[in-house]
Design a protein around this motif. Structure first.
Motif, PDB file in Angstrom:
ATOM      1  N   LEU A 214       0.819  -1.210   0.000  1.00  0.00           N
ATOM      2  CA  LEU A 214       0.000   0.000   0.000  1.00  0.00           C
ATOM      3  C   LEU A 214       0.855   1.264   0.000  1.00  0.00           C
ATOM      4  CD1 LEU A 214      -2.657  -1.174   2.607  1.00  0.00           C
ATOM      5  CD2 LEU A 214      -3.117  -0.674   0.200  1.00  0.00           C
ATOM      6  N   LEU A 215       1.900   1.261   0.802  1.00  0.00           N
ATOM      7  CA  LEU A 215       2.789   2.423   0.851  1.00  0.00           C
ATOM      8  C   LEU A 215       3.472   2.645  -0.491  1.00  0.00           C
ATOM      9  CD1 LEU A 215       4.412   1.980   4.376  1.00  0.00           C
ATOM     10  CD2 LEU A 215       2.861   3.794   3.650  1.00  0.00           C
ATOM     11  N   ARG A 216       3.847   1.553  -1.133  1.00  0.00           N
ATOM     12  CA  ARG A 216       4.498   1.643  -2.438  1.00  0.00           C
ATOM     13  C   ARG A 216       3.547   2.263  -3.474  1.00  0.00           C
ATOM     14  NH1 ARG A 216       6.470  -3.992  -4.031  1.00  0.00           N
ATOM     15  NH2 ARG A 216       7.114  -3.896  -1.844  1.00  0.00           N
ATOM     16  N   VAL A 217       2.286   1.822  -3.432  1.00  0.00           N
ATOM     17  CA  VAL A 217       1.282   2.348  -4.368  1.00  0.00           C
ATOM     18  C   VAL A 217       1.045   3.840  -4.124  1.00  0.00           C
ATOM     19  CG1 VAL A 217      -1.166   2.291  -4.940  1.00  0.00           C
ATOM     20  CG2 VAL A 217       0.117   0.161  -4.825  1.00  0.00           C
ATOM     21  N   ILE A 218       0.944   4.224  -2.853  1.00  0.00           N
ATOM     22  CA  ILE A 218       0.725   5.638  -2.541  1.00  0.00           C
ATOM     23  C   ILE A 218       1.914   6.482  -2.994  1.00  0.00           C
ATOM     24  CG2 ILE A 218       0.509   7.293  -0.641  1.00  0.00           C
ATOM     25  CD1 ILE A 218      -1.260   5.230   0.781  1.00  0.00           C
ATOM     26  N   ASP A 219       3.132   5.971  -2.809  1.00  0.00           N
ATOM     27  CA  ASP A 219       4.321   6.685  -3.297  1.00  0.00           C
ATOM     28  C   ASP A 219       4.256   6.886  -4.811  1.00  0.00           C
ATOM     29  OD1 ASP A 219       5.445   6.985  -0.807  1.00  0.00           O
ATOM     30  OD2 ASP A 219       6.717   5.200  -0.946  1.00  0.00           O
ATOM     31  N   MET A 220       3.784   5.859  -5.519  1.00  0.00           N
ATOM     32  CA  MET A 220       3.660   5.955  -6.980  1.00  0.00           C
ATOM     33  C   MET A 220       2.619   7.004  -7.366  1.00  0.00           C
ATOM     34  SD  MET A 220       3.828   1.889  -7.930  1.00  0.00           S
ATOM     35  CE  MET A 220       3.531   2.129  -9.696  1.00  0.00           C
ATOM     36  N   LEU A 221       1.491   7.005  -6.658  1.00  0.00           N
ATOM     37  CA  LEU A 221       0.451   7.997  -6.946  1.00  0.00           C
ATOM     38  C   LEU A 221       0.931   9.408  -6.628  1.00  0.00           C
ATOM     39  CD1 LEU A 221      -2.651   6.049  -5.548  1.00  0.00           C
ATOM     40  CD2 LEU A 221      -2.170   6.551  -7.953  1.00  0.00           C
ATOM     41  N   GLU A 222       1.677   9.540  -5.548  1.00  0.00           N
ATOM     42  CA  GLU A 222       2.225  10.852  -5.175  1.00  0.00           C
ATOM     43  C   GLU A 222       3.179  11.375  -6.240  1.00  0.00           C
ATOM     44  OE1 GLU A 222       2.039  12.930  -1.859  1.00  0.00           O
ATOM     45  OE2 GLU A 222       0.161  12.135  -2.650  1.00  0.00           O
ATOM     46  N   ALA A 223       3.869  10.431  -6.904  1.00  0.00           N
ATOM     47  CA  ALA A 223       4.825  10.805  -7.946  1.00  0.00           C
ATOM     48  C   ALA A 223       4.168  10.876  -9.327  1.00  0.00           C
ATOM     49  CB  ALA A 223       5.985   9.814  -7.969  1.00  0.00           C
ATOM     50  N   ASP A 224       2.838  10.774  -9.361  1.00  0.00           N
ATOM     51  CA  ASP A 224       2.084  10.800 -10.621  1.00  0.00           C
ATOM     52  C   ASP A 224       2.488   9.684 -11.571  1.00  0.00           C
ATOM     53  OD1 ASP A 224       0.460  13.009  -9.992  1.00  0.00           O
ATOM     54  OD2 ASP A 224       2.079  14.396 -10.532  1.00  0.00           O
ATOM     55  N   GLU A 225       2.898   8.557 -11.017  1.00  0.00           N
ATOM     56  CA  GLU A 225       3.232   7.397 -11.827  1.00  0.00           C
ATOM     57  C   GLU A 225       1.975   6.568 -12.081  1.00  0.00           C
ATOM     58  OE1 GLU A 225       6.345   5.155 -10.024  1.00  0.00           O
ATOM     59  OE2 GLU A 225       7.617   6.904  -9.661  1.00  0.00           O
ATOM     60  N   THR A 226       1.977   5.835 -13.173  1.00  0.00           N
ATOM     61  CA  THR A 226       0.852   4.969 -13.505  1.00  0.00           C
ATOM     62  C   THR A 226       0.875   3.720 -12.630  1.00  0.00           C
ATOM     63  OG1 THR A 226       0.877   5.720 -15.803  1.00  0.00           O
ATOM     64  CG2 THR A 226      -0.280   3.658 -15.336  1.00  0.00           C
ATOM     65  N   VAL A 227      -0.266   3.383 -12.040  1.00  0.00           N
ATOM     66  CA  VAL A 227      -0.344   2.172 -11.221  1.00  0.00           C
ATOM     67  C   VAL A 227      -1.231   1.145 -11.923  1.00  0.00           C
ATOM     68  CG1 VAL A 227       0.002   3.409  -9.057  1.00  0.00           C
ATOM     69  CG2 VAL A 227      -2.326   3.033  -9.894  1.00  0.00           C
ATOM     70  N   GLU A 228      -0.960  -0.126 -11.667  1.00  0.00           N
ATOM     71  CA  GLU A 228      -1.804  -1.195 -12.188  1.00  0.00           C
ATOM     72  C   GLU A 228      -3.129  -1.200 -11.438  1.00  0.00           C
ATOM     73  OE1 GLU A 228      -0.920  -3.017 -14.736  1.00  0.00           O
ATOM     74  OE2 GLU A 228       1.099  -2.168 -14.869  1.00  0.00           O
ATOM     75  N   LYS A 229      -4.129  -1.870 -12.006  1.00  0.00           N
ATOM     76  CA  LYS A 229      -5.439  -1.914 -11.352  1.00  0.00           C
ATOM     77  C   LYS A 229      -5.458  -2.919 -10.204  1.00  0.00           C
ATOM     78  CE  LYS A 229      -9.122   0.518 -11.668  1.00  0.00           C
ATOM     79  NZ  LYS A 229      -9.041   1.972 -11.543  1.00  0.00           N
TER      80      LYS A 229
END
Length: 253
Positions: A214-229
């Protein structure tokens, strides 16, 4: 209660909402409210059934269908070693909370494997709410109704604990070399103790250690990176052969 909590988070203007939906349906309205407020929603452990997938950012959790399939595959391999191919195998299934992702996925997954074997007979599938008390109550009823149960598939360890208690009180034995085989899910430490003792034949892990993901996903969203579904956590299958004392001592859940 979950919808009320989500609306409270929206009113507080939080940055992210992470929640584990108790059932899959009924979320469209509140998730739309979160979307309109610009708050990304991350599903944890379980899923939601919505037509518009943009209502949530991603989902982190277990692949419940695969868990069910793994249980069926293990049973097929074990029966192949111990029984004639055409011997009938009578099975009962204790299902969890109706409409929850884990109940739906594990039912579908195991059913997919079960239909491959003409000699497997699913006598009954009954809801037992993921609790020990209900697991015992339902198992007592099934034992009275069916005198020739070979396998119990219990969709979580709590129900398994209750079912084993009911079986033993009926005068029958469980597990490795027992009268009734036990297939369970979750693999909490208390259940793994019973796997090591031979009371539970196999336990399919449901890994709750999802915080790092979860923390990894939030870091990706914070960096405006694309996340998988979807992001699936790593899980294992436990039997008496691979449950060691070292594993039990290191287990955190």
């Amino acid at each position: 209660n979950q919808i009320k909590a989500i609306r409270s988070f929206i009113s507080q203007r939080v940055d992210y909402i992470v929640f584990a939906p108790v059932v899959e349906t009924g979320w469209e309205t509140v998730l739309q409210e979160a979307k309109e407020a610009g708050i990304p929603v991350i599903l944890m452990d379980r899923r939601v059934d919505v037509a518009d997938k943009s209502l949530y950012a991603t989902c982190v959790g277990s692949d419940f269908i695969t868990e069910g399939e793994l249980a069926g595959q293990w049973l097929a391999e074990d029966l192949e070693r111990r029984r004639a191919a055409d011997d009938p195998v009578n099975i009962v299934v204790l299902k969890g909370t109706e409409g929850s992702s884990s109940q739906i996925g594990r039912t579908v997954g195991f059913g997919t494997e079960a239909v491959k074997h003409e000699n497997w007979v699913i006598l009954e599938q009954a809801f037992a709410d993921f609790t020990s008390a209900k697991g015992k109550e339902v198992m007592e009823s099934l034992l009275k109704k069916y005198k020739d149960i070979d396998v119990v598939v219990s969709q979580n360890d709590d129900m398994t604990f209750g079912a084993i208690e009911a079986i033993r009180e009926s005068g029958r034995t469980v597990g490795v070399n027992g009268d009734i085989m036990i297939l369970s899910f979750d693999a909490v430490k208390g259940a793994l103790d019973m796997v090591a003792e031979g009371a539970i034949n196999v336990d399919i892990e449901c890994n709750p250690n999802q915080g790092e993901y979860l923390l990894r996903v939030i870091d990706m969203l914070e960096a405006d990176e694309t996340v998988e579904k979807k992001y699936y956590v790593e899980e294992d299958v436990f039997t008496i052969e691979n449950v060691t004392q070292e594993l039990l001592q290191e287990r955190t859940y």
